[in-house]
Design a protein around this motif. Structure first.
Motif, short mmCIF file in Angstrom:
data_model
loop_
_atom_site.label_atom_id
_atom_site.label_comp_id
_atom_site.label_asym_id
_atom_site.label_seq_id
_atom_site.Cartn_x
_atom_site.Cartn_y
_atom_site.Cartn_z
N LEU A 28 0.76 -1.14 0.04
CA LEU A 28 0.13 0.09 -0.22
C LEU A 28 0.80 1.16 0.06
O LEU A 28 1.81 1.25 0.59
CB LEU A 28 -0.97 -0.05 1.33
CG LEU A 28 -1.89 -1.24 1.41
CD1 LEU A 28 -2.78 -1.02 2.57
CD2 LEU A 28 -2.85 -1.18 0.11
N GLU A 32 -2.08 5.27 1.54
CA GLU A 32 -3.14 4.28 1.79
C GLU A 32 -2.79 3.41 3.15
O GLU A 32 -3.19 2.44 3.37
CB GLU A 32 -3.19 3.13 0.75
CG GLU A 32 -3.76 3.68 -0.59
CD GLU A 32 -3.51 2.93 -1.82
OE1 GLU A 32 -2.37 2.19 -1.78
OE2 GLU A 32 -4.39 2.95 -2.47
N ILE A 126 -11.39 -5.37 -9.55
CA ILE A 126 -9.83 -5.27 -9.18
C ILE A 126 -9.05 -6.12 -9.96
O ILE A 126 -8.86 -7.22 -10.05
CB ILE A 126 -9.71 -5.44 -7.62
CG1 ILE A 126 -10.73 -4.77 -6.62
CG2 ILE A 126 -8.07 -5.27 -6.99
CD1 ILE A 126 -10.96 -5.06 -5.33
N GLU A 132 3.85 -4.68 -10.94
CA GLU A 132 3.28 -3.57 -10.48
C GLU A 132 3.91 -2.48 -11.30
O GLU A 132 5.10 -1.63 -10.89
CB GLU A 132 3.45 -3.25 -8.96
CG GLU A 132 2.61 -1.94 -8.65
CD GLU A 132 2.75 -1.89 -7.04
OE1 GLU A 132 1.59 -1.02 -6.67
OE2 GLU A 132 3.21 -2.21 -6.45
N GLN A 137 -0.93 -0.04 -14.36
CA GLN A 137 -1.96 0.69 -13.55
C GLN A 137 -2.96 1.67 -14.42
O GLN A 137 -4.04 1.78 -14.29
CB GLN A 137 -1.41 1.31 -12.26
CG GLN A 137 -1.13 0.29 -11.19
CD GLN A 137 -0.46 0.87 -9.95
OE1 GLN A 137 -0.64 2.07 -9.67
NE2 GLN A 137 -0.03 0.00 -9.03
N THR A 141 -6.82 1.53 -15.41
CA THR A 141 -7.67 2.44 -14.82
C THR A 141 -8.41 3.16 -16.08
O THR A 141 -9.54 3.44 -16.09
CB THR A 141 -7.04 3.72 -14.02
OG1 THR A 141 -6.09 2.99 -12.86
CG2 THR A 141 -8.08 4.29 -13.43
N ASP A 146 -11.27 -0.67 -11.44
CA ASP A 146 -11.73 0.26 -10.38
C ASP A 146 -10.62 0.16 -9.22
O ASP A 146 -10.54 1.07 -8.27
CB ASP A 146 -12.86 -0.29 -9.55
CG ASP A 146 -14.07 -0.41 -10.38
OD1 ASP A 146 -14.70 0.78 -10.72
OD2 ASP A 146 -14.39 -1.57 -10.89
N ASP A 147 -9.68 -0.76 -9.25
CA ASP A 147 -8.34 -0.65 -8.54
C ASP A 147 -7.24 -1.66 -8.99
O ASP A 147 -7.76 -2.49 -10.03
CB ASP A 147 -8.84 -1.23 -7.07
CG ASP A 147 -7.94 -0.56 -5.76
OD1 ASP A 147 -6.83 -0.13 -6.08
OD2 ASP A 147 -8.18 -0.37 -4.75
N MET A 149 -4.14 -4.39 -7.57
CA MET A 149 -3.45 -4.77 -6.40
C MET A 149 -2.36 -5.86 -7.03
O MET A 149 -2.28 -6.58 -7.99
CB MET A 149 -4.67 -5.95 -5.76
CG MET A 149 -4.02 -6.40 -4.39
SD MET A 149 -5.59 -7.17 -3.57
CE MET A 149 -5.96 -8.32 -4.65
N GLU A 157 -4.61 -6.24 2.69
CA GLU A 157 -4.94 -5.40 1.53
C GLU A 157 -6.07 -5.88 0.70
O GLU A 157 -6.63 -4.95 0.13
CB GLU A 157 -3.70 -5.65 0.53
CG GLU A 157 -3.73 -4.78 -0.72
CD GLU A 157 -2.23 -4.72 -1.75
OE1 GLU A 157 -2.42 -4.02 -2.61
OE2 GLU A 157 -1.47 -5.69 -1.27
N ARG A 161 -9.10 -2.91 -0.23
CA ARG A 161 -9.40 -2.77 -1.51
C ARG A 161 -10.92 -2.71 -1.67
O ARG A 161 -11.57 -1.96 -2.51
CB ARG A 161 -8.58 -3.48 -2.77
CG ARG A 161 -6.98 -3.64 -2.43
CD ARG A 161 -6.45 -2.33 -3.40
NE ARG A 161 -4.98 -2.44 -3.05
CZ ARG A 161 -4.47 -1.33 -3.48
NH1 ARG A 161 -4.73 -0.07 -4.04
NH2 ARG A 161 -2.98 -1.41 -3.22
N ARG A 164 -12.70 0.28 0.06
CA ARG A 164 -12.98 1.38 -0.68
C ARG A 164 -14.07 1.29 -1.80
O ARG A 164 -14.47 2.38 -2.17
CB ARG A 164 -11.61 1.63 -1.37
CG ARG A 164 -10.55 1.75 -0.26
CD ARG A 164 -9.23 2.53 -0.71
NE ARG A 164 -8.81 1.75 -1.86
CZ ARG A 164 -7.59 1.97 -2.47
NH1 ARG A 164 -6.65 2.95 -2.04
NH2 ARG A 164 -7.18 1.26 -3.41
#
Length: 190
Positions: A28, A32, A126, A132, A137, A141, A146-147, A149, A157, A161, A164
């Protein structure tokens, strides 16, 4: 003074960690960070919330299944994007965990397909990946994730997620497009 005595002396001077101090959570970002799960109030989705897990790794599927089932979720599973899309259309889960790297159709193509289909376009997704990269990301998006991970992930985590995305009725909902764009613009200006 021996090595052991020196170490003992140093440790005696270090303040003991407080159990109320927020602990950094792996995976995170600084904004976050959460306090220890036993200290902070947790907001769970309503019992019986359904989650579709789309990942070609049986280990990841089993780990998510165990976490989600222990919290009262009903889990659905698919090892390919094509099977995941079919399950999403037929059973309309409340939330989808979608891996990016899949055999055949990848997660980005699957997400585009889900967003174009009236039956599945409003299901929160998600994206999950072992890599990563900021570009993943951003792209995820842009096409409607929506998210995001990163693998490996912790139980904390996963539920942070989901939390939220919960609405007032404790049901996962898509992040509104306007809110997502405003947040993205604010982040770009910072």
């Amino acid at each position: 003074m021996g090595l052991f005595d020196q170490l003992k002396s140093i440790l005696a001077k270090a303040p003991a960690p407080s159990s109320q101090t927020p602990l950094p959570q792996p995976g995170l970002s600084t904004g976050e960070q959460h306090v220890d799960r036993r200290v902070r109030e947790r907001h769970d989705a309503r019992p019986g919330t359904s989650a579709l897990i789309v990942d070609d790794s049986p280990t990841i599927v089993a780990a998510l299944r165990k976490m989600l089932n222990s919290a009262g979720y009903v889990t659905l599973e698919a090892l390919t994007a094509e099977d995941g899309i079919e399950i999403a259309r037929d059973l309309t889960p409340d939330i989808i965990f979608l891996d990016i790297v899949l055999p055949g159709m990848n997660g980005f193509a699957a997400l585009r397909t889900l967003r174009r289909d009236p039956l599945t376009r409003d299901i929160p997704v998600i994206m999950i990946s072992g890599n990563e990269q900021a570009t993943e990301q951003f792209f995820g998006t842009r096409i409607g994730a929506d998210d995001f991970m990163k693998k490996p992930f912790s139980r904390l985590e996963v539920f942070a997620r989901i939390e939220r995305l919960l609405d007032a009725d404790m049901v996962p909902r898509r992040v509104s497009t306007g809110a997502a764009e405003a947040a993205r613009d604010a982040g770009a200006q910072a």
